[in-house]
Enzyme design. Sequence first.
Site, PDB file in Angstrom:
ATOM      1  NE  ARG A 233      36.304  48.824   4.143  1.00  0.00           N
ATOM      2  CZ  ARG A 233      35.045  48.750   3.738  1.00  0.00           C
ATOM      3  NH1 ARG A 233      34.165  49.628   4.177  1.00  0.00           N
ATOM      4  NH2 ARG A 233      34.662  47.820   2.902  1.00  0.00           N
ATOM      5  CD  GLU A 262      33.508  48.489  11.906  1.00  0.00           C
ATOM      6  OE1 GLU A 262      32.818  47.550  11.448  1.00  0.00           O
ATOM      7  OE2 GLU A 262      33.654  49.563  11.311  1.00  0.00           O
ATOM      8  CG  HIS A 281      30.439  49.104   9.099  1.00  0.00           C
ATOM      9  ND1 HIS A 281      31.704  48.577   9.045  1.00  0.00           N
ATOM     10  CD2 HIS A 281      30.136  49.435   7.817  1.00  0.00           C
ATOM     11  CE1 HIS A 281      32.140  48.575   7.799  1.00  0.00           C
ATOM     12  NE2 HIS A 281      31.201  49.086   7.035  1.00  0.00           N
ATOM     13  CB  SER A 283      26.453  55.053   6.764  1.00  0.00           C
ATOM     14  OG  SER A 283      27.489  54.431   6.038  1.00  0.00           O
TER      15      SER A 283
END
Length: 335
Positions: A233, A262, A281, A283
Amino acid sequence: MIAPENPVLAVLCGADHPPDMAAIEDAAVVRYTDERGLADALAGADALFVYDFLSGAVPGAWHAADRLKWLHIASAGVDPVLFPGLRESDVVLTNSRGVFDDAIAEYVLGVVLSFAKDFARSLDLQRAGTWKHRETERIAGREVLVVGTGPIGRAIARMLRAAGMRVSGAGRRARVGDPDFGVVHESAALTRYLPEFDYVVAVAPLTDQTKGMFDAAAFAAMKPSARFVNVGRGELVVTSDLIAALQAGELAGAALDVFETEPLPAESPLWTMPDVLLSPHMSGDFIGWRRTLVEVFAGNFRRWLAGEPLWNVVDKRLGYVPSESQGGAGWATGN
């Protein structure tokens, strides 16, 4: 927990409805909604499927949840919905643990190899038409600390071990003889162990204890040759401290998939810093992941209708599914 005879399901999804919902629509009254209509959708609803797992709208609409018994979020992290009202209620919270484990582990192996083999600089030289021979690093035998010993952390540990790296963990309790990590250090004493490692991978859940755990003191404790990877996070990291550590040469590089804010603001120095790899964000987002998330929910929905124990029940005090609890593997096998 037994579902009512004609359950009402609210689905927070925005403009993009989740795929493959036909069987669920046959068994329940389904109310699709965006953030603006969430309160209306929650009134009289028995369950809530938070498909838009980045949304922070649930706390603001919670006053309308007059009949809710179960909330499922389409992610492994539950921090967007784990607010005091939910913690203090009898509503059961489940997550999508197990979907993203291997994909995130592959991402981590990929960025480790990118650092060691200097792929980013090779691409820059290629685009410049420059032939420049260099030597690169081996990853075999390098020491890795994975901070977070849940399923994703374990998948990372197994993949990096298979590549010849030496992996330890950091979690709530120190222990030895762990099947994936061998040694697990106590994360509360993180700075004591950080100097030992060449790579530090953050994948801990976001809790009151882990928020901001990677701060100036943590980065100062790392080797100047160490690389930092965050696939957990964004709020695990004090971003200004990370930027300062990179600028001061306290770290050799960072690979970041998650951020405090973000999208990452355009003015952030991280965009142009050398030896920093950024991704938005993504992965764990493999081709077909949205359908897989619906499969996980559908498996739990069937169990809910049958009055069977749900998969991936989150301990609302801890903020994650305890390791000793049943995971979500059953949805993949149909069990």
